[in-house]
Design a protein around this motif. Structure first.
Motif, PDB file in Angstrom:
ATOM      1  N   ILE A 192       7.915  62.357  23.035  1.00 16.77           N
ATOM      2  CA  ILE A 192       9.224  62.723  22.397  1.00 16.77           C
ATOM      3  C   ILE A 192      10.294  62.261  23.186  1.00 16.77           C
ATOM      4  O   ILE A 192      11.114  61.448  22.998  1.00 16.77           O
ATOM      5  N   ILE A 193      10.215  62.775  24.540  1.00 13.00           N
ATOM      6  CA  ILE A 193      11.573  62.852  25.387  1.00 13.00           C
ATOM      7  C   ILE A 193      11.285  61.211  25.997  1.00 13.00           C
ATOM      8  O   ILE A 193      12.436  60.768  26.147  1.00 13.00           O
ATOM      9  N   ALA A 194       9.968  60.806  26.013  1.00 15.14           N
ATOM     10  CA  ALA A 194       9.953  59.570  26.663  1.00 15.14           C
ATOM     11  C   ALA A 194      10.695  58.652  25.632  1.00 15.14           C
ATOM     12  O   ALA A 194      11.384  57.361  25.740  1.00 15.14           O
ATOM     13  N   THR A 195      10.365  58.764  24.493  1.00 15.13           N
ATOM     14  CA  THR A 195      10.800  58.033  23.298  1.00 15.13           C
ATOM     15  C   THR A 195      12.294  58.037  23.348  1.00 15.13           C
ATOM     16  O   THR A 195      13.202  57.087  23.183  1.00 15.13           O
TER      17      THR A 195
ATOM     18  N   ILE B 209      18.014  55.796  24.559  1.00 13.09           N
ATOM     19  CA  ILE B 209      19.170  55.871  25.414  1.00 13.09           C
ATOM     20  C   ILE B 209      19.459  54.875  26.312  1.00 13.09           C
ATOM     21  O   ILE B 209      20.418  54.320  26.343  1.00 13.09           O
ATOM     22  N   PHE B 210      18.399  54.459  27.159  1.00 13.05           N
ATOM     23  CA  PHE B 210      18.801  53.495  28.262  1.00 13.05           C
ATOM     24  C   PHE B 210      18.757  51.844  27.385  1.00 13.05           C
ATOM     25  O   PHE B 210      19.459  51.095  27.775  1.00 13.05           O
ATOM     26  N   SER B 211      17.765  51.879  26.316  1.00 15.75           N
ATOM     27  CA  SER B 211      18.206  50.526  25.509  1.00 15.75           C
ATOM     28  C   SER B 211      19.623  50.373  24.991  1.00 15.75           C
ATOM     29  O   SER B 211      20.082  49.239  25.183  1.00 15.75           O
ATOM     30  N   ASP B 212      20.109  51.427  24.609  1.00  9.43           N
ATOM     31  CA  ASP B 212      21.553  51.413  23.895  1.00  9.43           C
ATOM     32  C   ASP B 212      22.453  51.160  25.144  1.00  9.43           C
ATOM     33  O   ASP B 212      23.584  50.589  24.662  1.00  9.43           O
ATOM     34  N   LYS B 213      22.031  51.260  26.704  1.00  4.21           N
ATOM     35  CA  LYS B 213      22.911  51.043  27.397  1.00  4.21           C
ATOM     36  C   LYS B 213      22.832  49.386  27.903  1.00  4.21           C
ATOM     37  O   LYS B 213      23.584  49.042  28.971  1.00  4.21           O
ATOM     38  N   GLY B 214      22.004  48.851  27.380  1.00  2.00           N
ATOM     39  CA  GLY B 214      21.837  47.425  27.522  1.00  2.00           C
ATOM     40  C   GLY B 214      20.981  47.018  28.489  1.00  2.00           C
ATOM     41  O   GLY B 214      20.502  45.968  28.795  1.00  2.00           O
ATOM     42  N   PHE B 215      19.959  48.058  29.116  1.00  2.00           N
ATOM     43  CA  PHE B 215      18.829  47.554  29.711  1.00  2.00           C
ATOM     44  C   PHE B 215      17.576  47.365  28.952  1.00  2.00           C
ATOM     45  O   PHE B 215      17.501  47.666  27.961  1.00  2.00           O
ATOM     46  N   THR B 216      16.892  46.525  29.694  1.00  2.00           N
ATOM     47  CA  THR B 216      15.616  45.933  29.040  1.00  2.00           C
ATOM     48  C   THR B 216      14.554  47.081  29.256  1.00  2.00           C
ATOM     49  O   THR B 216      14.283  47.426  30.761  1.00  2.00           O
ATOM     50  N   ILE B 217      13.910  47.511  28.480  1.00  2.00           N
ATOM     51  CA  ILE B 217      13.076  48.947  28.719  1.00  2.00           C
ATOM     52  C   ILE B 217      11.491  48.606  28.334  1.00  2.00           C
ATOM     53  O   ILE B 217      11.170  47.796  27.247  1.00  2.00           O
ATOM     54  N   ALA B 218      10.727  49.078  29.008  1.00  2.00           N
ATOM     55  CA  ALA B 218       9.261  49.013  28.643  1.00  2.00           C
ATOM     56  C   ALA B 218       8.630  50.593  28.811  1.00  2.00           C
ATOM     57  O   ALA B 218       8.826  51.309  29.819  1.00  2.00           O
TER      58      ALA B 218
ATOM     59  N   PRO C 169      16.800  71.472  21.814  1.00  2.00           N
ATOM     60  CA  PRO C 169      16.567  72.300  20.728  1.00  2.00           C
ATOM     61  C   PRO C 169      15.329  72.010  19.886  1.00  2.00           C
ATOM     62  O   PRO C 169      15.073  70.832  19.878  1.00  2.00           O
ATOM     63  N   TYR C 170      14.662  72.746  19.261  1.00  2.00           N
ATOM     64  CA  TYR C 170      13.549  72.276  18.341  1.00  2.00           C
ATOM     65  C   TYR C 170      14.269  71.711  17.150  1.00  2.00           C
ATOM     66  O   TYR C 170      15.308  72.188  16.588  1.00  2.00           O
ATOM     67  N   ILE C 171      13.341  70.573  16.878  1.00  2.00           N
ATOM     68  CA  ILE C 171      14.219  69.838  15.561  1.00  2.00           C
ATOM     69  C   ILE C 171      13.106  69.820  14.219  1.00  2.00           C
ATOM     70  O   ILE C 171      12.109  69.282  14.902  1.00  2.00           O
ATOM     71  N   PRO C 172      13.465  70.300  13.413  1.00  2.00           N
ATOM     72  CA  PRO C 172      12.525  70.547  12.367  1.00  2.00           C
ATOM     73  C   PRO C 172      12.324  69.350  11.634  1.00  2.00           C
ATOM     74  O   PRO C 172      13.347  68.366  11.412  1.00  2.00           O
ATOM     75  N   ASN C 173      11.104  69.199  11.094  1.00  2.00           N
ATOM     76  CA  ASN C 173      10.984  67.725  10.315  1.00  2.00           C
ATOM     77  C   ASN C 173      11.338  66.402  10.803  1.00  2.00           C
ATOM     78  O   ASN C 173      11.796  65.709  10.319  1.00  2.00           O
ATOM     79  N   LEU C 174      10.859  66.307  12.091  1.00  2.00           N
ATOM     80  CA  LEU C 174      11.242  65.165  12.975  1.00  2.00           C
ATOM     81  C   LEU C 174      10.517  64.103  12.484  1.00  2.00           C
ATOM     82  O   LEU C 174       9.145  64.271  12.493  1.00  2.00           O
TER      83      LEU C 174
ATOM     84  N   ILE D  14      14.173  58.587  15.430  1.00  2.00           N
ATOM     85  CA  ILE D  14      14.338  58.152  16.901  1.00  2.00           C
ATOM     86  C   ILE D  14      15.750  58.435  17.520  1.00  2.00           C
ATOM     87  O   ILE D  14      16.050  58.790  18.564  1.00  2.00           O
ATOM     88  N   GLN D  15      16.415  57.988  16.564  1.00  2.00           N
ATOM     89  CA  GLN D  15      18.172  58.366  16.742  1.00  2.00           C
ATOM     90  C   GLN D  15      18.354  59.600  16.863  1.00  2.00           C
ATOM     91  O   GLN D  15      19.263  60.226  17.668  1.00  2.00           O
ATOM     92  N   GLU D  16      17.744  60.568  16.248  1.00  2.00           N
ATOM     93  CA  GLU D  16      18.035  62.057  16.167  1.00  2.00           C
ATOM     94  C   GLU D  16      17.392  62.325  17.512  1.00  2.00           C
ATOM     95  O   GLU D  16      18.116  63.217  18.210  1.00  2.00           O
ATOM     96  N   ILE D  17      16.301  62.095  17.789  1.00  2.00           N
ATOM     97  CA  ILE D  17      16.012  62.798  19.270  1.00  2.00           C
ATOM     98  C   ILE D  17      16.515  62.150  20.219  1.00  2.00           C
ATOM     99  O   ILE D  17      16.772  62.910  21.187  1.00  2.00           O
ATOM    100  N   ALA D  18      17.271  61.010  20.225  1.00  2.00           N
ATOM    101  CA  ALA D  18      17.963  60.202  21.437  1.00  2.00           C
ATOM    102  C   ALA D  18      19.114  60.947  21.570  1.00  2.00           C
ATOM    103  O   ALA D  18      19.518  61.511  22.578  1.00  2.00           O
TER     104      ALA D  18
END
Length: 497
Positions: free
Chosen positions: A13-16, A21-30, A221-226, A475-479
């Motif tokens: 989840i953290i990797a996701t 986050i870094f894609s939003d900054k315009g980087f190409t991510i793998a 924080p713990y995110i319920p029903n993610l 994805i947006q929520e955890i980011a």
């Protein structure tokens, strides 16, 4: 690189989140996970099988999933054996005692080459580890944690799960069990799944930072029903809704691709429950027999548990029976295994609910994305359904079989087998197609069909979800949670951005 103090600490989840986050900054991510052990997988555009978690991370990175994102996928077949998928293709079956001495040396060059390929073609590679780097019995031969980090001196962020308790001990123990050169790669830690008053936690954070000499980068924080597809079966949950349509899914010992059922579990009108014994079935509206990594042995378990008689009885009283992949093979009359599934050749009589036979005669595996059209039920006919196939064994008709889904250019006598069939009265559905409930139009028609069978009028206010939209929202929520609670600037500095 994101590593964890334990399995299910939240690495994936953290990797996701970091991918987005870094894609939003315009980087190409793998995304990259050198070795993943999971029975939840998907298929890339070119027909390669990789772990579902790396597919989700690629979605977060806005990248097309490719085999290089997960070069080694281990798929458990039984207690002491697994299949190795190498770059999305079957490589070999192995017993656990042979994996490290015999298989790993052959896999290492592929791990190195794929990571180099991703580094050369992307701005950032977000690497996820597996389990814990501090497994002292495996540290000298693992290929998923510090082995990967040391290839290019990747900075490591350690994720610890506070929800299971003992978070400070897990952080301290993990770091202190690492040799000094590996400890130096750990640049900080994240405490994940926190519930409660952060002020009470802060003194402990200050102490553990001093004890291990590492910075706490944040408390997520713990995110319920993610709503992000789960990586493995320890995350299985029944649906949160108490919908009026009762769906029971039989949890087979080697159940595979249970993410097939997440779109159903997320629908508010449906109540989805996983069960392990016939007594738990009750009188459901739908019984689903899922896919399995070992069709023969799981059917033997299924029979020994008494499911055969129960399912036949419930079908006679009006329960809809659905089989996916291995469950589809269960619905036929027999399975002939020449020894491909493991063990001696055997022929097994199965449920006999569809006029089909299955044969395992070679180690070949079908992995491909598929577009089909519903042709076997008037309520659905003409609906386009996308999905993917991941299976061994060929299903053929033993007598006249009625197609449920039709793939163009695929004959009934195809070596790939019949992709999907339906009983004449529409009460039994079987298919090789994974992910077909991901299709909103088909799933919504399916729900309407269930209401019709139950003779419940459809409300104009019926609430239905968008599956892809739900994942994107997750994805947006955890980011956003990571952006709000983690020092992302510190991580960016580690990457010299």
């Amino acid at each position: 690189m994101v590593q964890g103090t334990t399995s299910d600490a939240g690495k994936s989840i953290i990797a996701t989140a970091l991918c987005r986050i870094f894609s939003d900054k315009g980087f190409t991510i793998a995304p990259f996970k050198s070795q993943n052990m999971s029975l939840n997988s998907g298929v890339t555009e070119d027909g390669r099988e990789i772990a579902r978690s790396q597919i989700v991370q690629a979605m977060a990175a806005r990248a097309k999933p490719i085999a290089e994102h997960n070069p080694v996928l281990l798929k458990p077949k039984e207690k002491n054996a697994s299949q190795i998928m190498l770059l999305g293709r079957p490589f070999t079956d192995y017993n656990y005692e042979d994996y490290y001495p015999k298989c790993v040396p052959q896999l290492i060059p592929h791990v190195k080459n794929t990571l180099n390929f991703l580094r050369e073609n992307n701005d950032i590679v977000v690497i996820e580890g597996a389990g814990s780097p501090a497994e002292i019995n495996l540290m000298h031969r693992e290929i998923a944690n510090m082995f990967v980090a040391k290839l290019h001196n990747s900075p490591v962020i350690l994720v610890a799960d506070i929800d299971r308790g003992g978070v400070f001990a897990s952080i301290y123990g993990t770091i202190k069990l690492l040799p000094p050169e590996e400890q130096s790669l750990v640049k900080g830690f994240i405490i994940n799944k926190f519930r409660g008053n952060l002020d009470i936690l802060k003194p402990g954070i200050a102490q553990i930072e001093e004890l291990v000499g590492k910075k706490c980068l944040g408390v997520v924080p713990y995110i319920p029903n993610l709503r992000i597809p789960a990586e493995d079966s320890q995350n299985l949950q029944k649906s949160n809704s108490q919908g009026i349509i009762d769906i029971k899914i039989i949890r087979l010992p080697q159940m595979a691709n249970f993410t097939d059922f997440e779109p159903l579990a997320w629908e508010p009108t449906l109540k989805v429950t996983y069960i392990e014994a016939p007594a738990e079935l009750g009188t459901p509206d739908v019984i689903i027999i899922p896919g399995t990594k070992n069709t023969v042995k799981d059917f033997q378990w299924f029979e020994e548990m008494g499911f055969v008689d129960w399912i036949k009885k419930l079908h006679q009283t009006g329960t809809l029976i659905v089989g996916i992949c291995g469950g589809y093979q269960f619905l036929g009359e027999e399975i002939i295994d020449s020894g491909v599934e493991g063990g001696a050749p055997v022929t097994v009589s199965t449920l006999g609910l569809l006029p089909l036979g299955t044969e395992f005669k070679s180690y070949n595996k079908i992995t491909k994305q598929v577009t089909t059209e519903v042709v076997g039920l008037p309520d659905f006919n003409g609906v386009k359904v996308d999905g993917y196939e991941i299976h061994m064994g060929r299903v053929w008709p033993k007598s006249q079989a009625k197609l449920f889904l039709r793939e163009s250019e695929r004959a009934l006598d195809s070596e790939e087998g019949i992709i999907s069939t339906v009983s004449e009265d529409g009460s039994i559905l079987g298919t090789f197609l994974h992910g077909f409930w991901d299709n909103d139009a088909f799933r919504h028609k399916f729900i309407e069909y269930l209401f019709k069978r139950k003779k419940i009028p459809l409300s104009s206010e019926l609430k239905l979800i968008s599956y892809a939209g739900s994942i994107e929202k997750g994805i947006q929520e955890i980011a956003q949670a990571v952006k709000n609670h983690v020092d992302v600037g510190y991580i960016a500095n580690l990457l010299e951005l």
